[in-house]
Scaffold this active site. Structure first.
Site, PDB file in Angstrom:
ATOM      1  N   LEU A  21       3.489   6.846  -2.257  1.00 48.65           N
ATOM      2  CA  LEU A  21       4.833   7.108  -2.788  1.00 48.65           C
ATOM      3  C   LEU A  21       4.871   7.220  -4.309  1.00 48.65           C
ATOM      4  O   LEU A  21       5.866   7.651  -4.878  1.00 48.65           O
ATOM      5  CB  LEU A  21       5.822   6.063  -2.276  1.00 48.65           C
ATOM      6  CG  LEU A  21       6.242   6.352  -0.822  1.00 48.65           C
ATOM      7  CD1 LEU A  21       6.925   5.147  -0.191  1.00 48.65           C
ATOM      8  CD2 LEU A  21       7.140   7.578  -0.743  1.00 48.65           C
ATOM      9  N   PHE A  52       0.812  -1.225   0.000  1.00 48.52           N
ATOM     10  CA  PHE A  52       0.000   0.000   0.000  1.00 48.52           C
ATOM     11  C   PHE A  52       0.839   1.266   0.000  1.00 48.52           C
ATOM     12  O   PHE A  52       0.337   2.351  -0.297  1.00 48.52           O
ATOM     13  CB  PHE A  52      -0.982  -0.013   1.175  1.00 48.52           C
ATOM     14  CG  PHE A  52      -0.517   0.720   2.400  1.00 48.52           C
ATOM     15  CD1 PHE A  52       0.371   0.146   3.279  1.00 48.52           C
ATOM     16  CD2 PHE A  52      -0.970   2.000   2.658  1.00 48.52           C
ATOM     17  CE1 PHE A  52       0.809   0.826   4.401  1.00 48.52           C
ATOM     18  CE2 PHE A  52      -0.543   2.696   3.777  1.00 48.52           C
ATOM     19  CZ  PHE A  52       0.357   2.110   4.657  1.00 48.52           C
ATOM     20  N   LYS A  53       2.139   1.150   0.301  1.00 47.03           N
ATOM     21  CA  LYS A  53       3.009   2.330   0.278  1.00 47.03           C
ATOM     22  C   LYS A  53       2.987   3.027  -1.091  1.00 47.03           C
ATOM     23  O   LYS A  53       3.237   4.218  -1.190  1.00 47.03           O
ATOM     24  CB  LYS A  53       4.453   1.949   0.614  1.00 47.03           C
ATOM     25  CG  LYS A  53       4.646   1.195   1.925  1.00 47.03           C
ATOM     26  CD  LYS A  53       4.460   2.080   3.137  1.00 47.03           C
ATOM     27  CE  LYS A  53       5.002   1.476   4.422  1.00 47.03           C
ATOM     28  NZ  LYS A  53       4.249   0.340   4.959  1.00 47.03           N
ATOM     29  N   ASP A  54       2.681   2.272  -2.147  1.00 46.57           N
ATOM     30  CA  ASP A  54       2.613   2.862  -3.487  1.00 46.57           C
ATOM     31  C   ASP A  54       1.530   3.941  -3.592  1.00 46.57           C
ATOM     32  O   ASP A  54       1.675   4.884  -4.370  1.00 46.57           O
ATOM     33  CB  ASP A  54       2.292   1.793  -4.540  1.00 46.57           C
ATOM     34  CG  ASP A  54       3.475   0.872  -4.795  1.00 46.57           C
ATOM     35  OD1 ASP A  54       4.632   1.327  -4.693  1.00 46.57           O
ATOM     36  OD2 ASP A  54       3.225  -0.314  -5.113  1.00 46.57           O
TER      37      ASP A  54
END
Ligand SMILES: *Cc1c(COP(=O)(O)O)cnc(C)c1O
Length: 495
Positions: free
Chosen positions: A117, A112-114
């Site tokens: 980011l 989920f960091k995408d």
């Protein structure tokens, strides 16, 4: 709208300055001076939009000094088909009558960091221009796995930037390591650190706060910045998917207009769930925000008792992205729940630093009670959840998402609250093949990307293309360094 520091309410800056600076000079975190409320009829309007349009709409409410045209351009690049394998970006999948999963791992690194980011580089490079900053920016990241790769993927070949990632040599999964060390791009550097995550993190913080180093790099036209979730530019894109999920539920007839929904969030640094808190403040019909932890359950205790105590053993678990004892974003919540009392917030943070512990006021405790619920799952429970959800529904989830689902089950048993709940699904199960295979009763045969095929065979669920593409990939970056060498590595990189 201006942004103020959690440790000094008088320090107000523009949104561009908040994003460019990352952290306030007084050590506090930037928060919006007022949280904008969704205008009447906004949800109905948002229901008609796709994810990218929803992102423009929501972010615009917080970013005065960015135009809608700019944000439209960023969302097209951040969430387009080059990075995301579904046009829905963050699809909601229904499990049963009152449970859905919000899949946040369809981006290029499968975590989920995408969601944040992929957006941050656009917000950050534009912010530099907007505040008249002429230097180029180098992003330094200490990572325990997912953040490093997502930041690399976001910043690779972005004009005017370089990115340098440090990871603990033996502290990340083989897939995570290969994801990072095989990263393409002219402006990237990836280094193993001989030590654990804390060693890497502490050294990076030292580099940030070294005035001599800062001066020297400034002389060569560089400034340092961070890509972790203390930056408002990383938190803001996360508010979008809570609102988007609710719209999807409305569109699919899962809830009626105005009906409240619970969100259950696998939590580490408290960034993801804090975005849900802001969505609720904006007027989204959210019931409880359920904070799910693994055996490192400092947040469970905090939400239940009002005492935050990091003086406890640190455990390595099968959900490594939640192995954390100090959740930085909690500071933003404390600031808000103390009715924006900067002195009180700074006091808690000082106590945390000096004693590793603080106890919040009765006012904050009752607000925590009203807004949040909390629970945790150990590794055995986590694996049991993966097996059960797969057996009963044919739906494969990763270890972090399984912690959340397990906690939701406990919450429902304890409270009888059967309201529609959205479990925030934070990673593809293929990022954690070995643990997921074991959960399904298989013996992992091999290591790293070799296990992808085995998990596909065992589950019948196809693996995401970016992870499959790792097979046969070789590392570009092979060096490892001692802590004492890292500053020189950065100097050399910015030569
Ligand atoms: C980072 C991460 C989390 C925790 O999110 P926070 O915003 O740090 O609370 C949960 N699951 C996965 C897979 C992650 O990468």
């Amino acid at each position: 709208m201006r942004y103020i520091s959690t440790r000094d309410s008088a320090r107000a800056v523009t949104s561009a300055a908040a994003i460019a600076m990352g952290l306030s000079m007084d050590g506090g975190l930037f928060v919006p001076q007022t949280v904008p409320v969704l205008p009447k009829g906004a949800l109905a309007q948002l229901c008609e939009m796709d994810y990218r349009q929803r992102a423009v709409y929501v972010m615009k409410l917080f970013l005065e000094d960015y135009t809608a045209a700019e944000l439209t351009d960023y969302t097209a690049r951040a969430y387009g088909p080059r990075g995301f394998d579904t046009p829905r970006t963050a699809p909601v999948k229904r499990l049963d009558g009152n449970t859905c999963f919000l899949e946040l791992w369809h981006g290029p690194t499968c975590a989920f960091k995408d969601m944040a980011l992929q957006m941050l580089p656009h917000l950050l490079t534009a912010a530099m221009g907007k505040i008249g900053e002429k230097r180029k920016v180098c992003i330094l990241v200490a990572t325990s796995g997912d953040t490093g790769k997502a930041a690399l993927e976001g910043f690779a070949d972005v004009e005017g930037t370089k990115i340098c990632v440090f990871y603990p040599r033996d502290g990340v999964s083989q897939i995570q390591k290969l994801q990072m060390t095989s990263q393409a791009g002219q402006n990237v550097l990836v280094c193993a650190v001989n030590g654990n995550f804390d060693d890497a993190q502490t050294t990076v913080k030292e580099i940030f706060s070294d005035p001599v180093m800062r001066e020297e790099l400034a002389g060569r036209g560089w400034m340092l910045s961070s890509a972790n979730s203390i930056n408002w530019g990383r938190l803001l894109p996360q508010i979008v998917y809570y609102i988007s999920a609710y719209c999807d539920l409305l569109n699919e007839g899962e809830v009626k207009s105005g009906e409240k929904v619970n969100f259950c969030v696998p939590t580490g640094n408290f960034g993801d769930i804090l975005a849900g808190f802001y969505a609720k403040k904006m007027g989204l019909p959210v019931g409880k925000l359920i904070c799910a932890s693994n055996r490192n359950n400092v947040l469970t205790d905090f939400i239940r008792t009002g005492v935050y105590d990091r003086n406890r053993e640190f455990y390595t678990t099968v959900s490594p992205s939640m192995d954390i004892l100090v959740s930085s974003n909690l500071e933003r919540l404390l600031y808000d729940l103390s009715d924006r009392n900067d002195a009180e917030t700074a006091g808690y943070m000082e106590a945390l630093k000096t004693q590793g512990r603080y106890e919040v006021s009765d006012r904050i405790r009752s607000a925590l009670d009203r807004l949040f619920a909390a629970g945790f799952c150990d590794d055995a429970e986590t694996k049991d959840v993966i097996a059960r959800v797969f057996r009963d529904h044919g739906y494969l989830i990763d270890t972090h998402t399984a912690v959340a689902y397990g906690v939701l089950e406990k919450y429902r048993r304890e409270t009888g609250d059967g309201r529609t709940a959205v479990v925030v699904s934070t990673a593809s199960p293929y990022k954690f093949c070995a643990s997921v295979l074991e959960a399904l009763g298989e013996t992992p045969a091999g290591a790293g990307p070799e296990l992808i095929g085995q998990l596909e065979k065992a589950s019948g669920v196809p693996a995401p293309a970016p992870l499959k593409a790792l097979l046969g990939r070789t590392a570009r970056f092979r060096d490892s360094f001692d802590k004492s060498e890292l500053a020189d590595v950065v100097r050399e990189f910015l030569r």
